[in-house]
Design a protein around this motif. Structure first.
Motif, PDB file in Angstrom:
ATOM      1  N   GLU A 138     -97.885  -8.018 -32.296  1.00 36.26           N
ATOM      2  CA  GLU A 138     -99.005  -8.595 -31.565  1.00 36.26           C
ATOM      3  C   GLU A 138    -100.201  -8.899 -32.460  1.00 36.26           C
ATOM      4  OE1 GLU A 138     -98.944  -9.631 -28.624  1.00 36.26           O
ATOM      5  OE2 GLU A 138     -97.085  -8.749 -27.857  1.00 36.26           O
ATOM      6  N   ASP A 139    -100.387  -8.096 -33.484  1.00 32.03           N
ATOM      7  CA  ASP A 139    -101.536  -8.242 -34.386  1.00 32.03           C
ATOM      8  C   ASP A 139    -101.049  -8.719 -35.753  1.00 32.03           C
ATOM      9  OD1 ASP A 139    -103.799  -8.080 -35.929  1.00 32.03           O
ATOM     10  OD2 ASP A 139    -104.280  -6.009 -35.392  1.00 32.03           O
ATOM     11  N   SER A 140    -101.380  -9.952 -36.103  1.00 29.04           N
ATOM     12  CA  SER A 140    -100.895 -10.513 -37.368  1.00 29.04           C
ATOM     13  C   SER A 140    -101.471  -9.818 -38.589  1.00 29.04           C
ATOM     14  CB  SER A 140    -101.229 -12.007 -37.432  1.00 29.04           C
ATOM     15  OG  SER A 140    -102.630 -12.217 -37.382  1.00 29.04           O
ATOM     16  N   SER A 141    -102.543  -9.057 -38.398  1.00 30.63           N
ATOM     17  CA  SER A 141    -103.149  -8.356 -39.533  1.00 30.63           C
ATOM     18  C   SER A 141    -102.631  -6.925 -39.676  1.00 30.63           C
ATOM     19  CB  SER A 141    -104.678  -8.323 -39.375  1.00 30.63           C
ATOM     20  OG  SER A 141    -105.051  -7.582 -38.220  1.00 30.63           O
ATOM     21  N   ASP A 142    -101.857  -6.463 -38.700  1.00 34.11           N
ATOM     22  CA  ASP A 142    -101.321  -5.107 -38.743  1.00 34.11           C
ATOM     23  C   ASP A 142     -99.964  -5.107 -39.422  1.00 34.11           C
ATOM     24  OD1 ASP A 142    -100.589  -2.506 -38.404  1.00 34.11           O
ATOM     25  OD2 ASP A 142    -100.371  -2.610 -36.213  1.00 34.11           O
ATOM     26  N   LEU A 143     -99.954  -4.738 -40.688  1.00 37.38           N
ATOM     27  CA  LEU A 143     -98.717  -4.749 -41.468  1.00 37.38           C
ATOM     28  C   LEU A 143     -98.052  -3.373 -41.544  1.00 37.38           C
ATOM     29  CD1 LEU A 143     -99.878  -7.016 -44.455  1.00 37.38           C
ATOM     30  CD2 LEU A 143     -98.432  -7.668 -42.528  1.00 37.38           C
ATOM     31  N   SER A 144     -98.438  -2.479 -40.632  1.00 35.87           N
ATOM     32  CA  SER A 144     -97.884  -1.122 -40.699  1.00 35.87           C
ATOM     33  C   SER A 144     -96.371  -1.121 -40.539  1.00 35.87           C
ATOM     34  CB  SER A 144     -98.529  -0.241 -39.623  1.00 35.87           C
ATOM     35  OG  SER A 144     -98.312  -0.777 -38.315  1.00 35.87           O
ATOM     36  N   GLY A 145     -95.830  -2.075 -39.763  1.00 33.97           N
ATOM     37  CA  GLY A 145     -94.390  -2.140 -39.579  1.00 33.97           C
ATOM     38  C   GLY A 145     -93.643  -2.537 -40.831  1.00 33.97           C
ATOM     39  N   LEU A 146     -94.365  -3.062 -41.822  1.00 29.22           N
ATOM     40  CA  LEU A 146     -93.757  -3.463 -43.094  1.00 29.22           C
ATOM     41  C   LEU A 146     -94.215  -2.579 -44.250  1.00 29.22           C
ATOM     42  CD1 LEU A 146     -94.105  -7.362 -42.752  1.00 29.22           C
ATOM     43  CD2 LEU A 146     -92.094  -5.950 -42.269  1.00 29.22           C
ATOM     44  N   LEU A 158     -95.576 -10.616 -47.106  1.00 26.20           N
ATOM     45  CA  LEU A 158     -95.207  -9.810 -45.958  1.00 26.20           C
ATOM     46  C   LEU A 158     -95.964 -10.376 -44.757  1.00 26.20           C
ATOM     47  CD1 LEU A 158     -95.512  -6.243 -47.561  1.00 26.20           C
ATOM     48  CD2 LEU A 158     -93.498  -7.731 -47.472  1.00 26.20           C
ATOM     49  N   PHE A 159     -95.237 -10.789 -43.712  1.00 30.30           N
ATOM     50  CA  PHE A 159     -95.851 -11.549 -42.629  1.00 30.30           C
ATOM     51  C   PHE A 159     -95.475 -11.016 -41.254  1.00 30.30           C
ATOM     52  CE2 PHE A 159     -95.116 -14.521 -46.182  1.00 30.30           C
ATOM     53  CZ  PHE A 159     -96.422 -14.936 -46.432  1.00 30.30           C
ATOM     54  N   ILE A 160     -96.412 -11.220 -40.309  1.00 28.95           N
ATOM     55  CA  ILE A 160     -96.206 -10.863 -38.909  1.00 28.95           C
ATOM     56  C   ILE A 160     -96.229 -12.141 -38.082  1.00 28.95           C
ATOM     57  CG2 ILE A 160     -97.004  -9.473 -36.962  1.00 28.95           C
ATOM     58  CD1 ILE A 160     -96.318  -7.786 -39.366  1.00 28.95           C
ATOM     59  N   GLU A 161     -95.168 -12.361 -37.308  1.00 31.07           N
ATOM     60  CA  GLU A 161     -95.087 -13.530 -36.427  1.00 31.07           C
ATOM     61  C   GLU A 161     -95.360 -13.124 -34.979  1.00 31.07           C
ATOM     62  OE1 GLU A 161     -94.133 -17.040 -37.452  1.00 31.07           O
ATOM     63  OE2 GLU A 161     -95.133 -15.892 -39.036  1.00 31.07           O
ATOM     64  N   PRO A 162     -95.917 -14.035 -34.176  1.00 30.40           N
ATOM     65  CA  PRO A 162     -96.150 -13.720 -32.748  1.00 30.40           C
ATOM     66  C   PRO A 162     -94.835 -13.404 -32.046  1.00 30.40           C
ATOM     67  CG  PRO A 162     -97.301 -15.743 -33.395  1.00 30.40           C
ATOM     68  CD  PRO A 162     -96.390 -15.387 -34.526  1.00 30.40           C
ATOM     69  N   PRO A 163     -94.681 -12.228 -31.465  1.00 28.76           N
ATOM     70  CA  PRO A 163     -93.386 -11.840 -30.881  1.00 28.76           C
ATOM     71  C   PRO A 163     -92.975 -12.691 -29.689  1.00 28.76           C
ATOM     72  CG  PRO A 163     -95.095 -10.274 -30.270  1.00 28.76           C
ATOM     73  CD  PRO A 163     -95.703 -11.192 -31.291  1.00 28.76           C
ATOM     74  N   SER A 164     -93.939 -13.142 -28.912  1.00 30.16           N
ATOM     75  CA  SER A 164     -93.595 -13.866 -27.685  1.00 30.16           C
ATOM     76  C   SER A 164     -92.971 -15.223 -27.958  1.00 30.16           C
ATOM     77  CB  SER A 164     -94.841 -14.055 -26.816  1.00 30.16           C
ATOM     78  OG  SER A 164     -95.833 -14.797 -27.509  1.00 30.16           O
ATOM     79  N   LEU A 165     -93.151 -15.765 -29.167  1.00 37.47           N
ATOM     80  CA  LEU A 165     -92.670 -17.108 -29.452  1.00 37.47           C
ATOM     81  C   LEU A 165     -91.249 -17.144 -29.999  1.00 37.47           C
ATOM     82  CD1 LEU A 165     -95.858 -18.753 -31.037  1.00 37.47           C
ATOM     83  CD2 LEU A 165     -95.145 -18.672 -28.638  1.00 37.47           C
ATOM     84  N   LEU A 166     -90.763 -16.036 -30.506  1.00 32.10           N
ATOM     85  CA  LEU A 166     -89.427 -16.018 -31.093  1.00 32.10           C
ATOM     86  C   LEU A 166     -88.469 -15.042 -30.400  1.00 32.10           C
ATOM     87  CD1 LEU A 166     -90.344 -16.109 -34.906  1.00 32.10           C
ATOM     88  CD2 LEU A 166     -89.230 -17.926 -33.604  1.00 32.10           C
ATOM     89  N   ALA A 167     -88.984 -14.313 -29.421  1.00 29.38           N
ATOM     90  CA  ALA A 167     -88.178 -13.239 -28.840  1.00 29.38           C
ATOM     91  C   ALA A 167     -87.076 -13.746 -27.923  1.00 29.38           C
ATOM     92  CB  ALA A 167     -89.080 -12.272 -28.076  1.00 29.38           C
ATOM     93  N   ARG A 168     -87.299 -14.887 -27.275  1.00 29.34           N
ATOM     94  CA  ARG A 168     -86.341 -15.372 -26.276  1.00 29.34           C
ATOM     95  C   ARG A 168     -85.920 -16.796 -26.588  1.00 29.34           C
ATOM     96  NH1 ARG A 168     -90.331 -13.562 -21.368  1.00 29.34           N
ATOM     97  NH2 ARG A 168     -90.199 -11.298 -21.705  1.00 29.34           N
ATOM     98  N   PRO A 169     -84.663 -17.132 -26.318  1.00 34.51           N
ATOM     99  CA  PRO A 169     -84.188 -18.505 -26.533  1.00 34.51           C
ATOM    100  C   PRO A 169     -84.642 -19.424 -25.404  1.00 34.51           C
ATOM    101  CG  PRO A 169     -82.388 -17.137 -25.777  1.00 34.51           C
ATOM    102  CD  PRO A 169     -83.563 -16.231 -25.938  1.00 34.51           C
ATOM    103  N   THR A 170     -85.895 -19.806 -25.463  1.00 36.63           N
ATOM    104  CA  THR A 170     -86.499 -20.670 -24.452  1.00 36.63           C
ATOM    105  C   THR A 170     -87.269 -21.776 -25.170  1.00 36.63           C
ATOM    106  OG1 THR A 170     -88.572 -19.410 -24.349  1.00 36.63           O
ATOM    107  CG2 THR A 170     -86.762 -18.673 -22.928  1.00 36.63           C
ATOM    108  N   PHE A 171     -87.951 -22.615 -24.409  1.00 30.30           N
ATOM    109  CA  PHE A 171     -88.717 -23.699 -25.021  1.00 30.30           C
ATOM    110  C   PHE A 171     -89.816 -23.190 -25.950  1.00 30.30           C
ATOM    111  CE2 PHE A 171     -87.929 -27.378 -21.792  1.00 30.30           C
ATOM    112  CZ  PHE A 171     -86.669 -27.542 -22.334  1.00 30.30           C
ATOM    113  N   ARG A 172     -90.258 -21.944 -25.769  1.00 30.56           N
ATOM    114  CA  ARG A 172     -91.299 -21.417 -26.658  1.00 30.56           C
ATOM    115  C   ARG A 172     -90.792 -21.229 -28.083  1.00 30.56           C
ATOM    116  NH1 ARG A 172     -94.459 -16.430 -24.258  1.00 30.56           N
ATOM    117  NH2 ARG A 172     -92.428 -15.809 -23.432  1.00 30.56           N
TER     118      ARG A 172
END
Length: 313
Positions: A255-263, A280-294
């Motif tokens: 959710e937070d592109s500046s929070d790199l704790s997961g990496l 090392l990059f953070i992408e918005p989760p809602s845009l890649l999580a589901r195979p939809t138009f998003r």
């Protein structure tokens, strides 16, 4: 000389003629209407299990059994026909107002049956076939989805639009999606390849193979998924395997592109090309999580991220 009797007889003849003409007109209209009704073809489509589903008329009461299916139904213009959804159906925002009938672990079949749906949309990777077969056995139409490619997302929207009575809406929106993808493909067709590790989960460490849509997004952007050849769709891997693969960019979602704790763990491996270049990059989760138009917006964002990574190499 015209007599009153003659006038009355003539008037009666005219009246009978008018009535006969009206009756004939009504009968012809009924015949034409019946012809149109009887000539109306069934709506038939093949689902992701290659099962043919035919509806005598467009579905008016639809139950969605996955968040992805809910999104696709709204994209198909069928949001006003949805009567219930699965847990985690949070997009578009109005989907959260619908009653929920369970999740991937357990469906409330009694509630689904009580809703009298004429179409249930299920997801191959998330719903139990055994449970859904019970619905099919009592005559409820079940349509299965499992988009594995961008084109299959577009096709799913077209199919759902056809099943719910607005095929032109589905065709137009699918065409817009395809056009957006085509523009991205053209833009990044000549992009220098860059080795990418997409981290789906940290504990346990998980990634995607070439069949997952995120991997296809990486490829469209000119990236090379370093774990593309693994056999499972979402395989578990070791940190050592990542070091051996030596990606030039490591990407995850959050959710937070500046929070790199997961990496943060990768900072322990300064020899990694991605760490050396600070890629090392953070992408918005809602845009890649589901195979939809998003996925179109998510892919566009990912392409821009990989361009930033290329600039450091």
């Amino acid at each position: 000389m015209e007599t009153p009797g003659y006038r009355q007889a003539a008037l009666g003849s005219v009246t009978r003629a008018v009535h006969a003409g009206l009756l004939l007109t009504v009968l012809m209209a009924l015949v034409l209407l019946a012809g149109r009704v009887s000539a109306q073809p069934e709506v038939c489509v093949n689902d992701a299990l290659d099962q043919k589903l035919c509806l005598a008329s467009p579905a008016e009461r639809v139950v969605s059994l996955s968040p992805g299916a809910t999104e696709l139904l709204f994209s198909a213009g069928a949001g006003d026909r949805v009567v219930a959804v699965s847990a985690w159906s949070d997009y578009p925002p109005q989907a959260e107002a619908f009653p929920q009938v369970g999740d991937s672990n357990r469906l409330d079949l009694e509630t689904i049956v009580a809703l009298s749906p004429d179409l249930v949309v299920a997801w191959i990777d998330g719903n139990s076939r055994a449970q859904l077969e019970k619905l099919s056995a009592i005559g409820i139409n079940v349509f299965w989805l499992a988009p594995r490619r961008f084109e299959e997302i577009a096709q799913a929207v077209e199919q759902l639009a056809l099943l719910t009575g607005q095929p032109e809406v589905g065709r137009q929106r699918a065409a817009n999606f395809r056009e957006g993808l085509s523009e991205l493909q053209t833009e990044y067709a000549a992009a220098p390849p860059i080795r990418v590790f997409f981290q789906i989960w940290d504990q346990p460490l998980m990634t995607v193979n070439r069949e997952e849509l995120i991997s296809k997004a990486i490829t469209l952007c000119g990236g090379v998924n370093v774990f593309a050849d693994l056999p499972r769709l979402v395989p578990r891997i070791s940190a050592e395997a990542v070091v051996v693969a030596n990606p030039e960019a490591i990407v995850t979602s959050g959710e937070d592109s500046s929070d790199l704790s997961g990496l943060a763990r990768w900072q322990q491996f300064p020899e990694l090309a991605a760490v050396k270049s600070n890629n090392l990059f953070i992408e918005p989760p809602s845009l890649l999580a589901r195979p939809t138009f998003r996925m179109l917006d998510g892919t566009r964002h990912l392409c821009e991220t990989l361009e930033r990574a290329r600039a450091t190499l």
